[in-house]
Design a protein around this motif. Sequence first.
Motif, mmCIF file in Angstrom:
data_model
loop_
_atom_site.group_PDB
_atom_site.id
_atom_site.type_symbol
_atom_site.label_atom_id
_atom_site.label_comp_id
_atom_site.label_asym_id
_atom_site.label_seq_id
_atom_site.Cartn_x
_atom_site.Cartn_y
_atom_site.Cartn_z
ATOM 1 N N ILE A 74 0.875 -1.164 0.000
ATOM 2 C CA ILE A 74 0.000 0.000 0.000
ATOM 3 C C ILE A 74 0.915 1.218 0.000
ATOM 4 O O ILE A 74 1.625 1.470 0.972
ATOM 5 C CB ILE A 74 -0.925 0.015 1.230
ATOM 6 C CG1 ILE A 74 -1.777 -1.258 1.249
ATOM 7 C CG2 ILE A 74 -1.797 1.270 1.225
ATOM 8 C CD1 ILE A 74 -2.544 -1.473 2.522
ATOM 9 N N ASN A 75 0.924 1.922 -1.118
ATOM 10 C CA ASN A 75 1.783 3.094 -1.255
ATOM 11 C C ASN A 75 0.976 4.336 -0.913
ATOM 12 O O ASN A 75 -0.044 4.606 -1.542
ATOM 13 C CB ASN A 75 2.335 3.193 -2.670
ATOM 14 C CG ASN A 75 3.249 2.032 -2.977
ATOM 15 O OD1 ASN A 75 2.808 1.010 -3.488
ATOM 16 N ND2 ASN A 75 4.509 2.172 -2.634
ATOM 17 N N VAL A 76 1.419 5.086 0.087
ATOM 18 C CA VAL A 76 0.712 6.294 0.516
ATOM 19 C C VAL A 76 1.327 7.556 -0.082
ATOM 20 O O VAL A 76 0.890 8.659 0.214
ATOM 21 C CB VAL A 76 0.652 6.384 2.060
ATOM 22 C CG1 VAL A 76 -0.153 5.229 2.621
ATOM 23 C CG2 VAL A 76 2.048 6.393 2.667
ATOM 24 N N ASP A 111 0.970 7.439 -6.178
ATOM 25 C CA ASP A 111 0.314 7.829 -4.940
ATOM 26 C C ASP A 111 -0.953 6.996 -4.747
ATOM 27 O O ASP A 111 -1.732 6.807 -5.684
ATOM 28 C CB ASP A 111 -0.047 9.317 -5.033
ATOM 29 C CG ASP A 111 -0.497 9.894 -3.719
ATOM 30 O OD1 ASP A 111 -0.134 9.360 -2.655
ATOM 31 O OD2 ASP A 111 -1.213 10.913 -3.752
ATOM 32 N N ASN A 112 -1.133 6.443 -3.551
ATOM 33 C CA ASN A 112 -2.319 5.645 -3.185
ATOM 34 C C ASN A 112 -2.489 4.374 -4.015
ATOM 35 O O ASN A 112 -3.604 3.884 -4.189
ATOM 36 C CB ASN A 112 -3.593 6.492 -3.252
ATOM 37 C CG ASN A 112 -3.556 7.623 -2.262
ATOM 38 O OD1 ASN A 112 -3.163 7.438 -1.112
ATOM 39 N ND2 ASN A 112 -3.931 8.810 -2.696
ATOM 40 N N GLN A 113 -1.423 3.821 -4.519
ATOM 41 C CA GLN A 113 -1.484 2.583 -5.301
ATOM 42 C C GLN A 113 -1.447 1.378 -4.367
ATOM 43 O O GLN A 113 -0.685 1.336 -3.404
ATOM 44 C CB GLN A 113 -0.316 2.508 -6.274
ATOM 45 C CG GLN A 113 -0.326 1.266 -7.141
ATOM 46 C CD GLN A 113 0.780 1.288 -8.175
ATOM 47 O OE1 GLN A 113 1.190 2.344 -8.627
ATOM 48 N NE2 GLN A 113 1.260 0.120 -8.550
ATOM 49 N N VAL A 114 -2.288 0.387 -4.668
ATOM 50 C CA VAL A 114 -2.318 -0.869 -3.925
ATOM 51 C C VAL A 114 -1.967 -1.986 -4.900
ATOM 52 O O VAL A 114 -2.544 -2.070 -5.982
ATOM 53 C CB VAL A 114 -3.709 -1.116 -3.305
ATOM 54 C CG1 VAL A 114 -3.764 -2.462 -2.608
ATOM 55 C CG2 VAL A 114 -4.068 0.008 -2.342
ATOM 56 N N GLU A 153 5.479 3.413 2.060
ATOM 57 C CA GLU A 153 4.660 2.259 1.709
ATOM 58 C C GLU A 153 4.484 1.371 2.923
ATOM 59 O O GLU A 153 5.294 1.391 3.848
ATOM 60 C CB GLU A 153 5.279 1.452 0.574
ATOM 61 C CG GLU A 153 6.552 0.736 0.966
ATOM 62 C CD GLU A 153 7.174 -0.030 -0.175
ATOM 63 O OE1 GLU A 153 6.768 0.120 -1.328
ATOM 64 O OE2 GLU A 153 8.098 -0.793 0.107
#
Length: 82
Positions: free
Chosen positions: A15-17, A43-46, A76
Amino acid sequence: GACTVHHHCLDYVFINVAPSRLLGIDPVTLSLEDLLFDSVSEDNQVTWNSVPRDAAADVTFAHGGKNGYDDRPMREYLIELK
């Protein structure tokens, strides 16, 4: 330098924040010369990753990691399912 070497044995999710870049480093040489992978996330990639049952005996699931950006932190979360 590289962070601690680890070996994926179970399914996991990143989970990339924030935008990030993970460089996969050979677990034996810890060299940046021959990267195992260069993974860029938005950004916000899962990202879900399935791992086969025999992964514990397969060295291709072991690697070190390094932040691929010099100008920003790695942001992340890694969640391994048990």
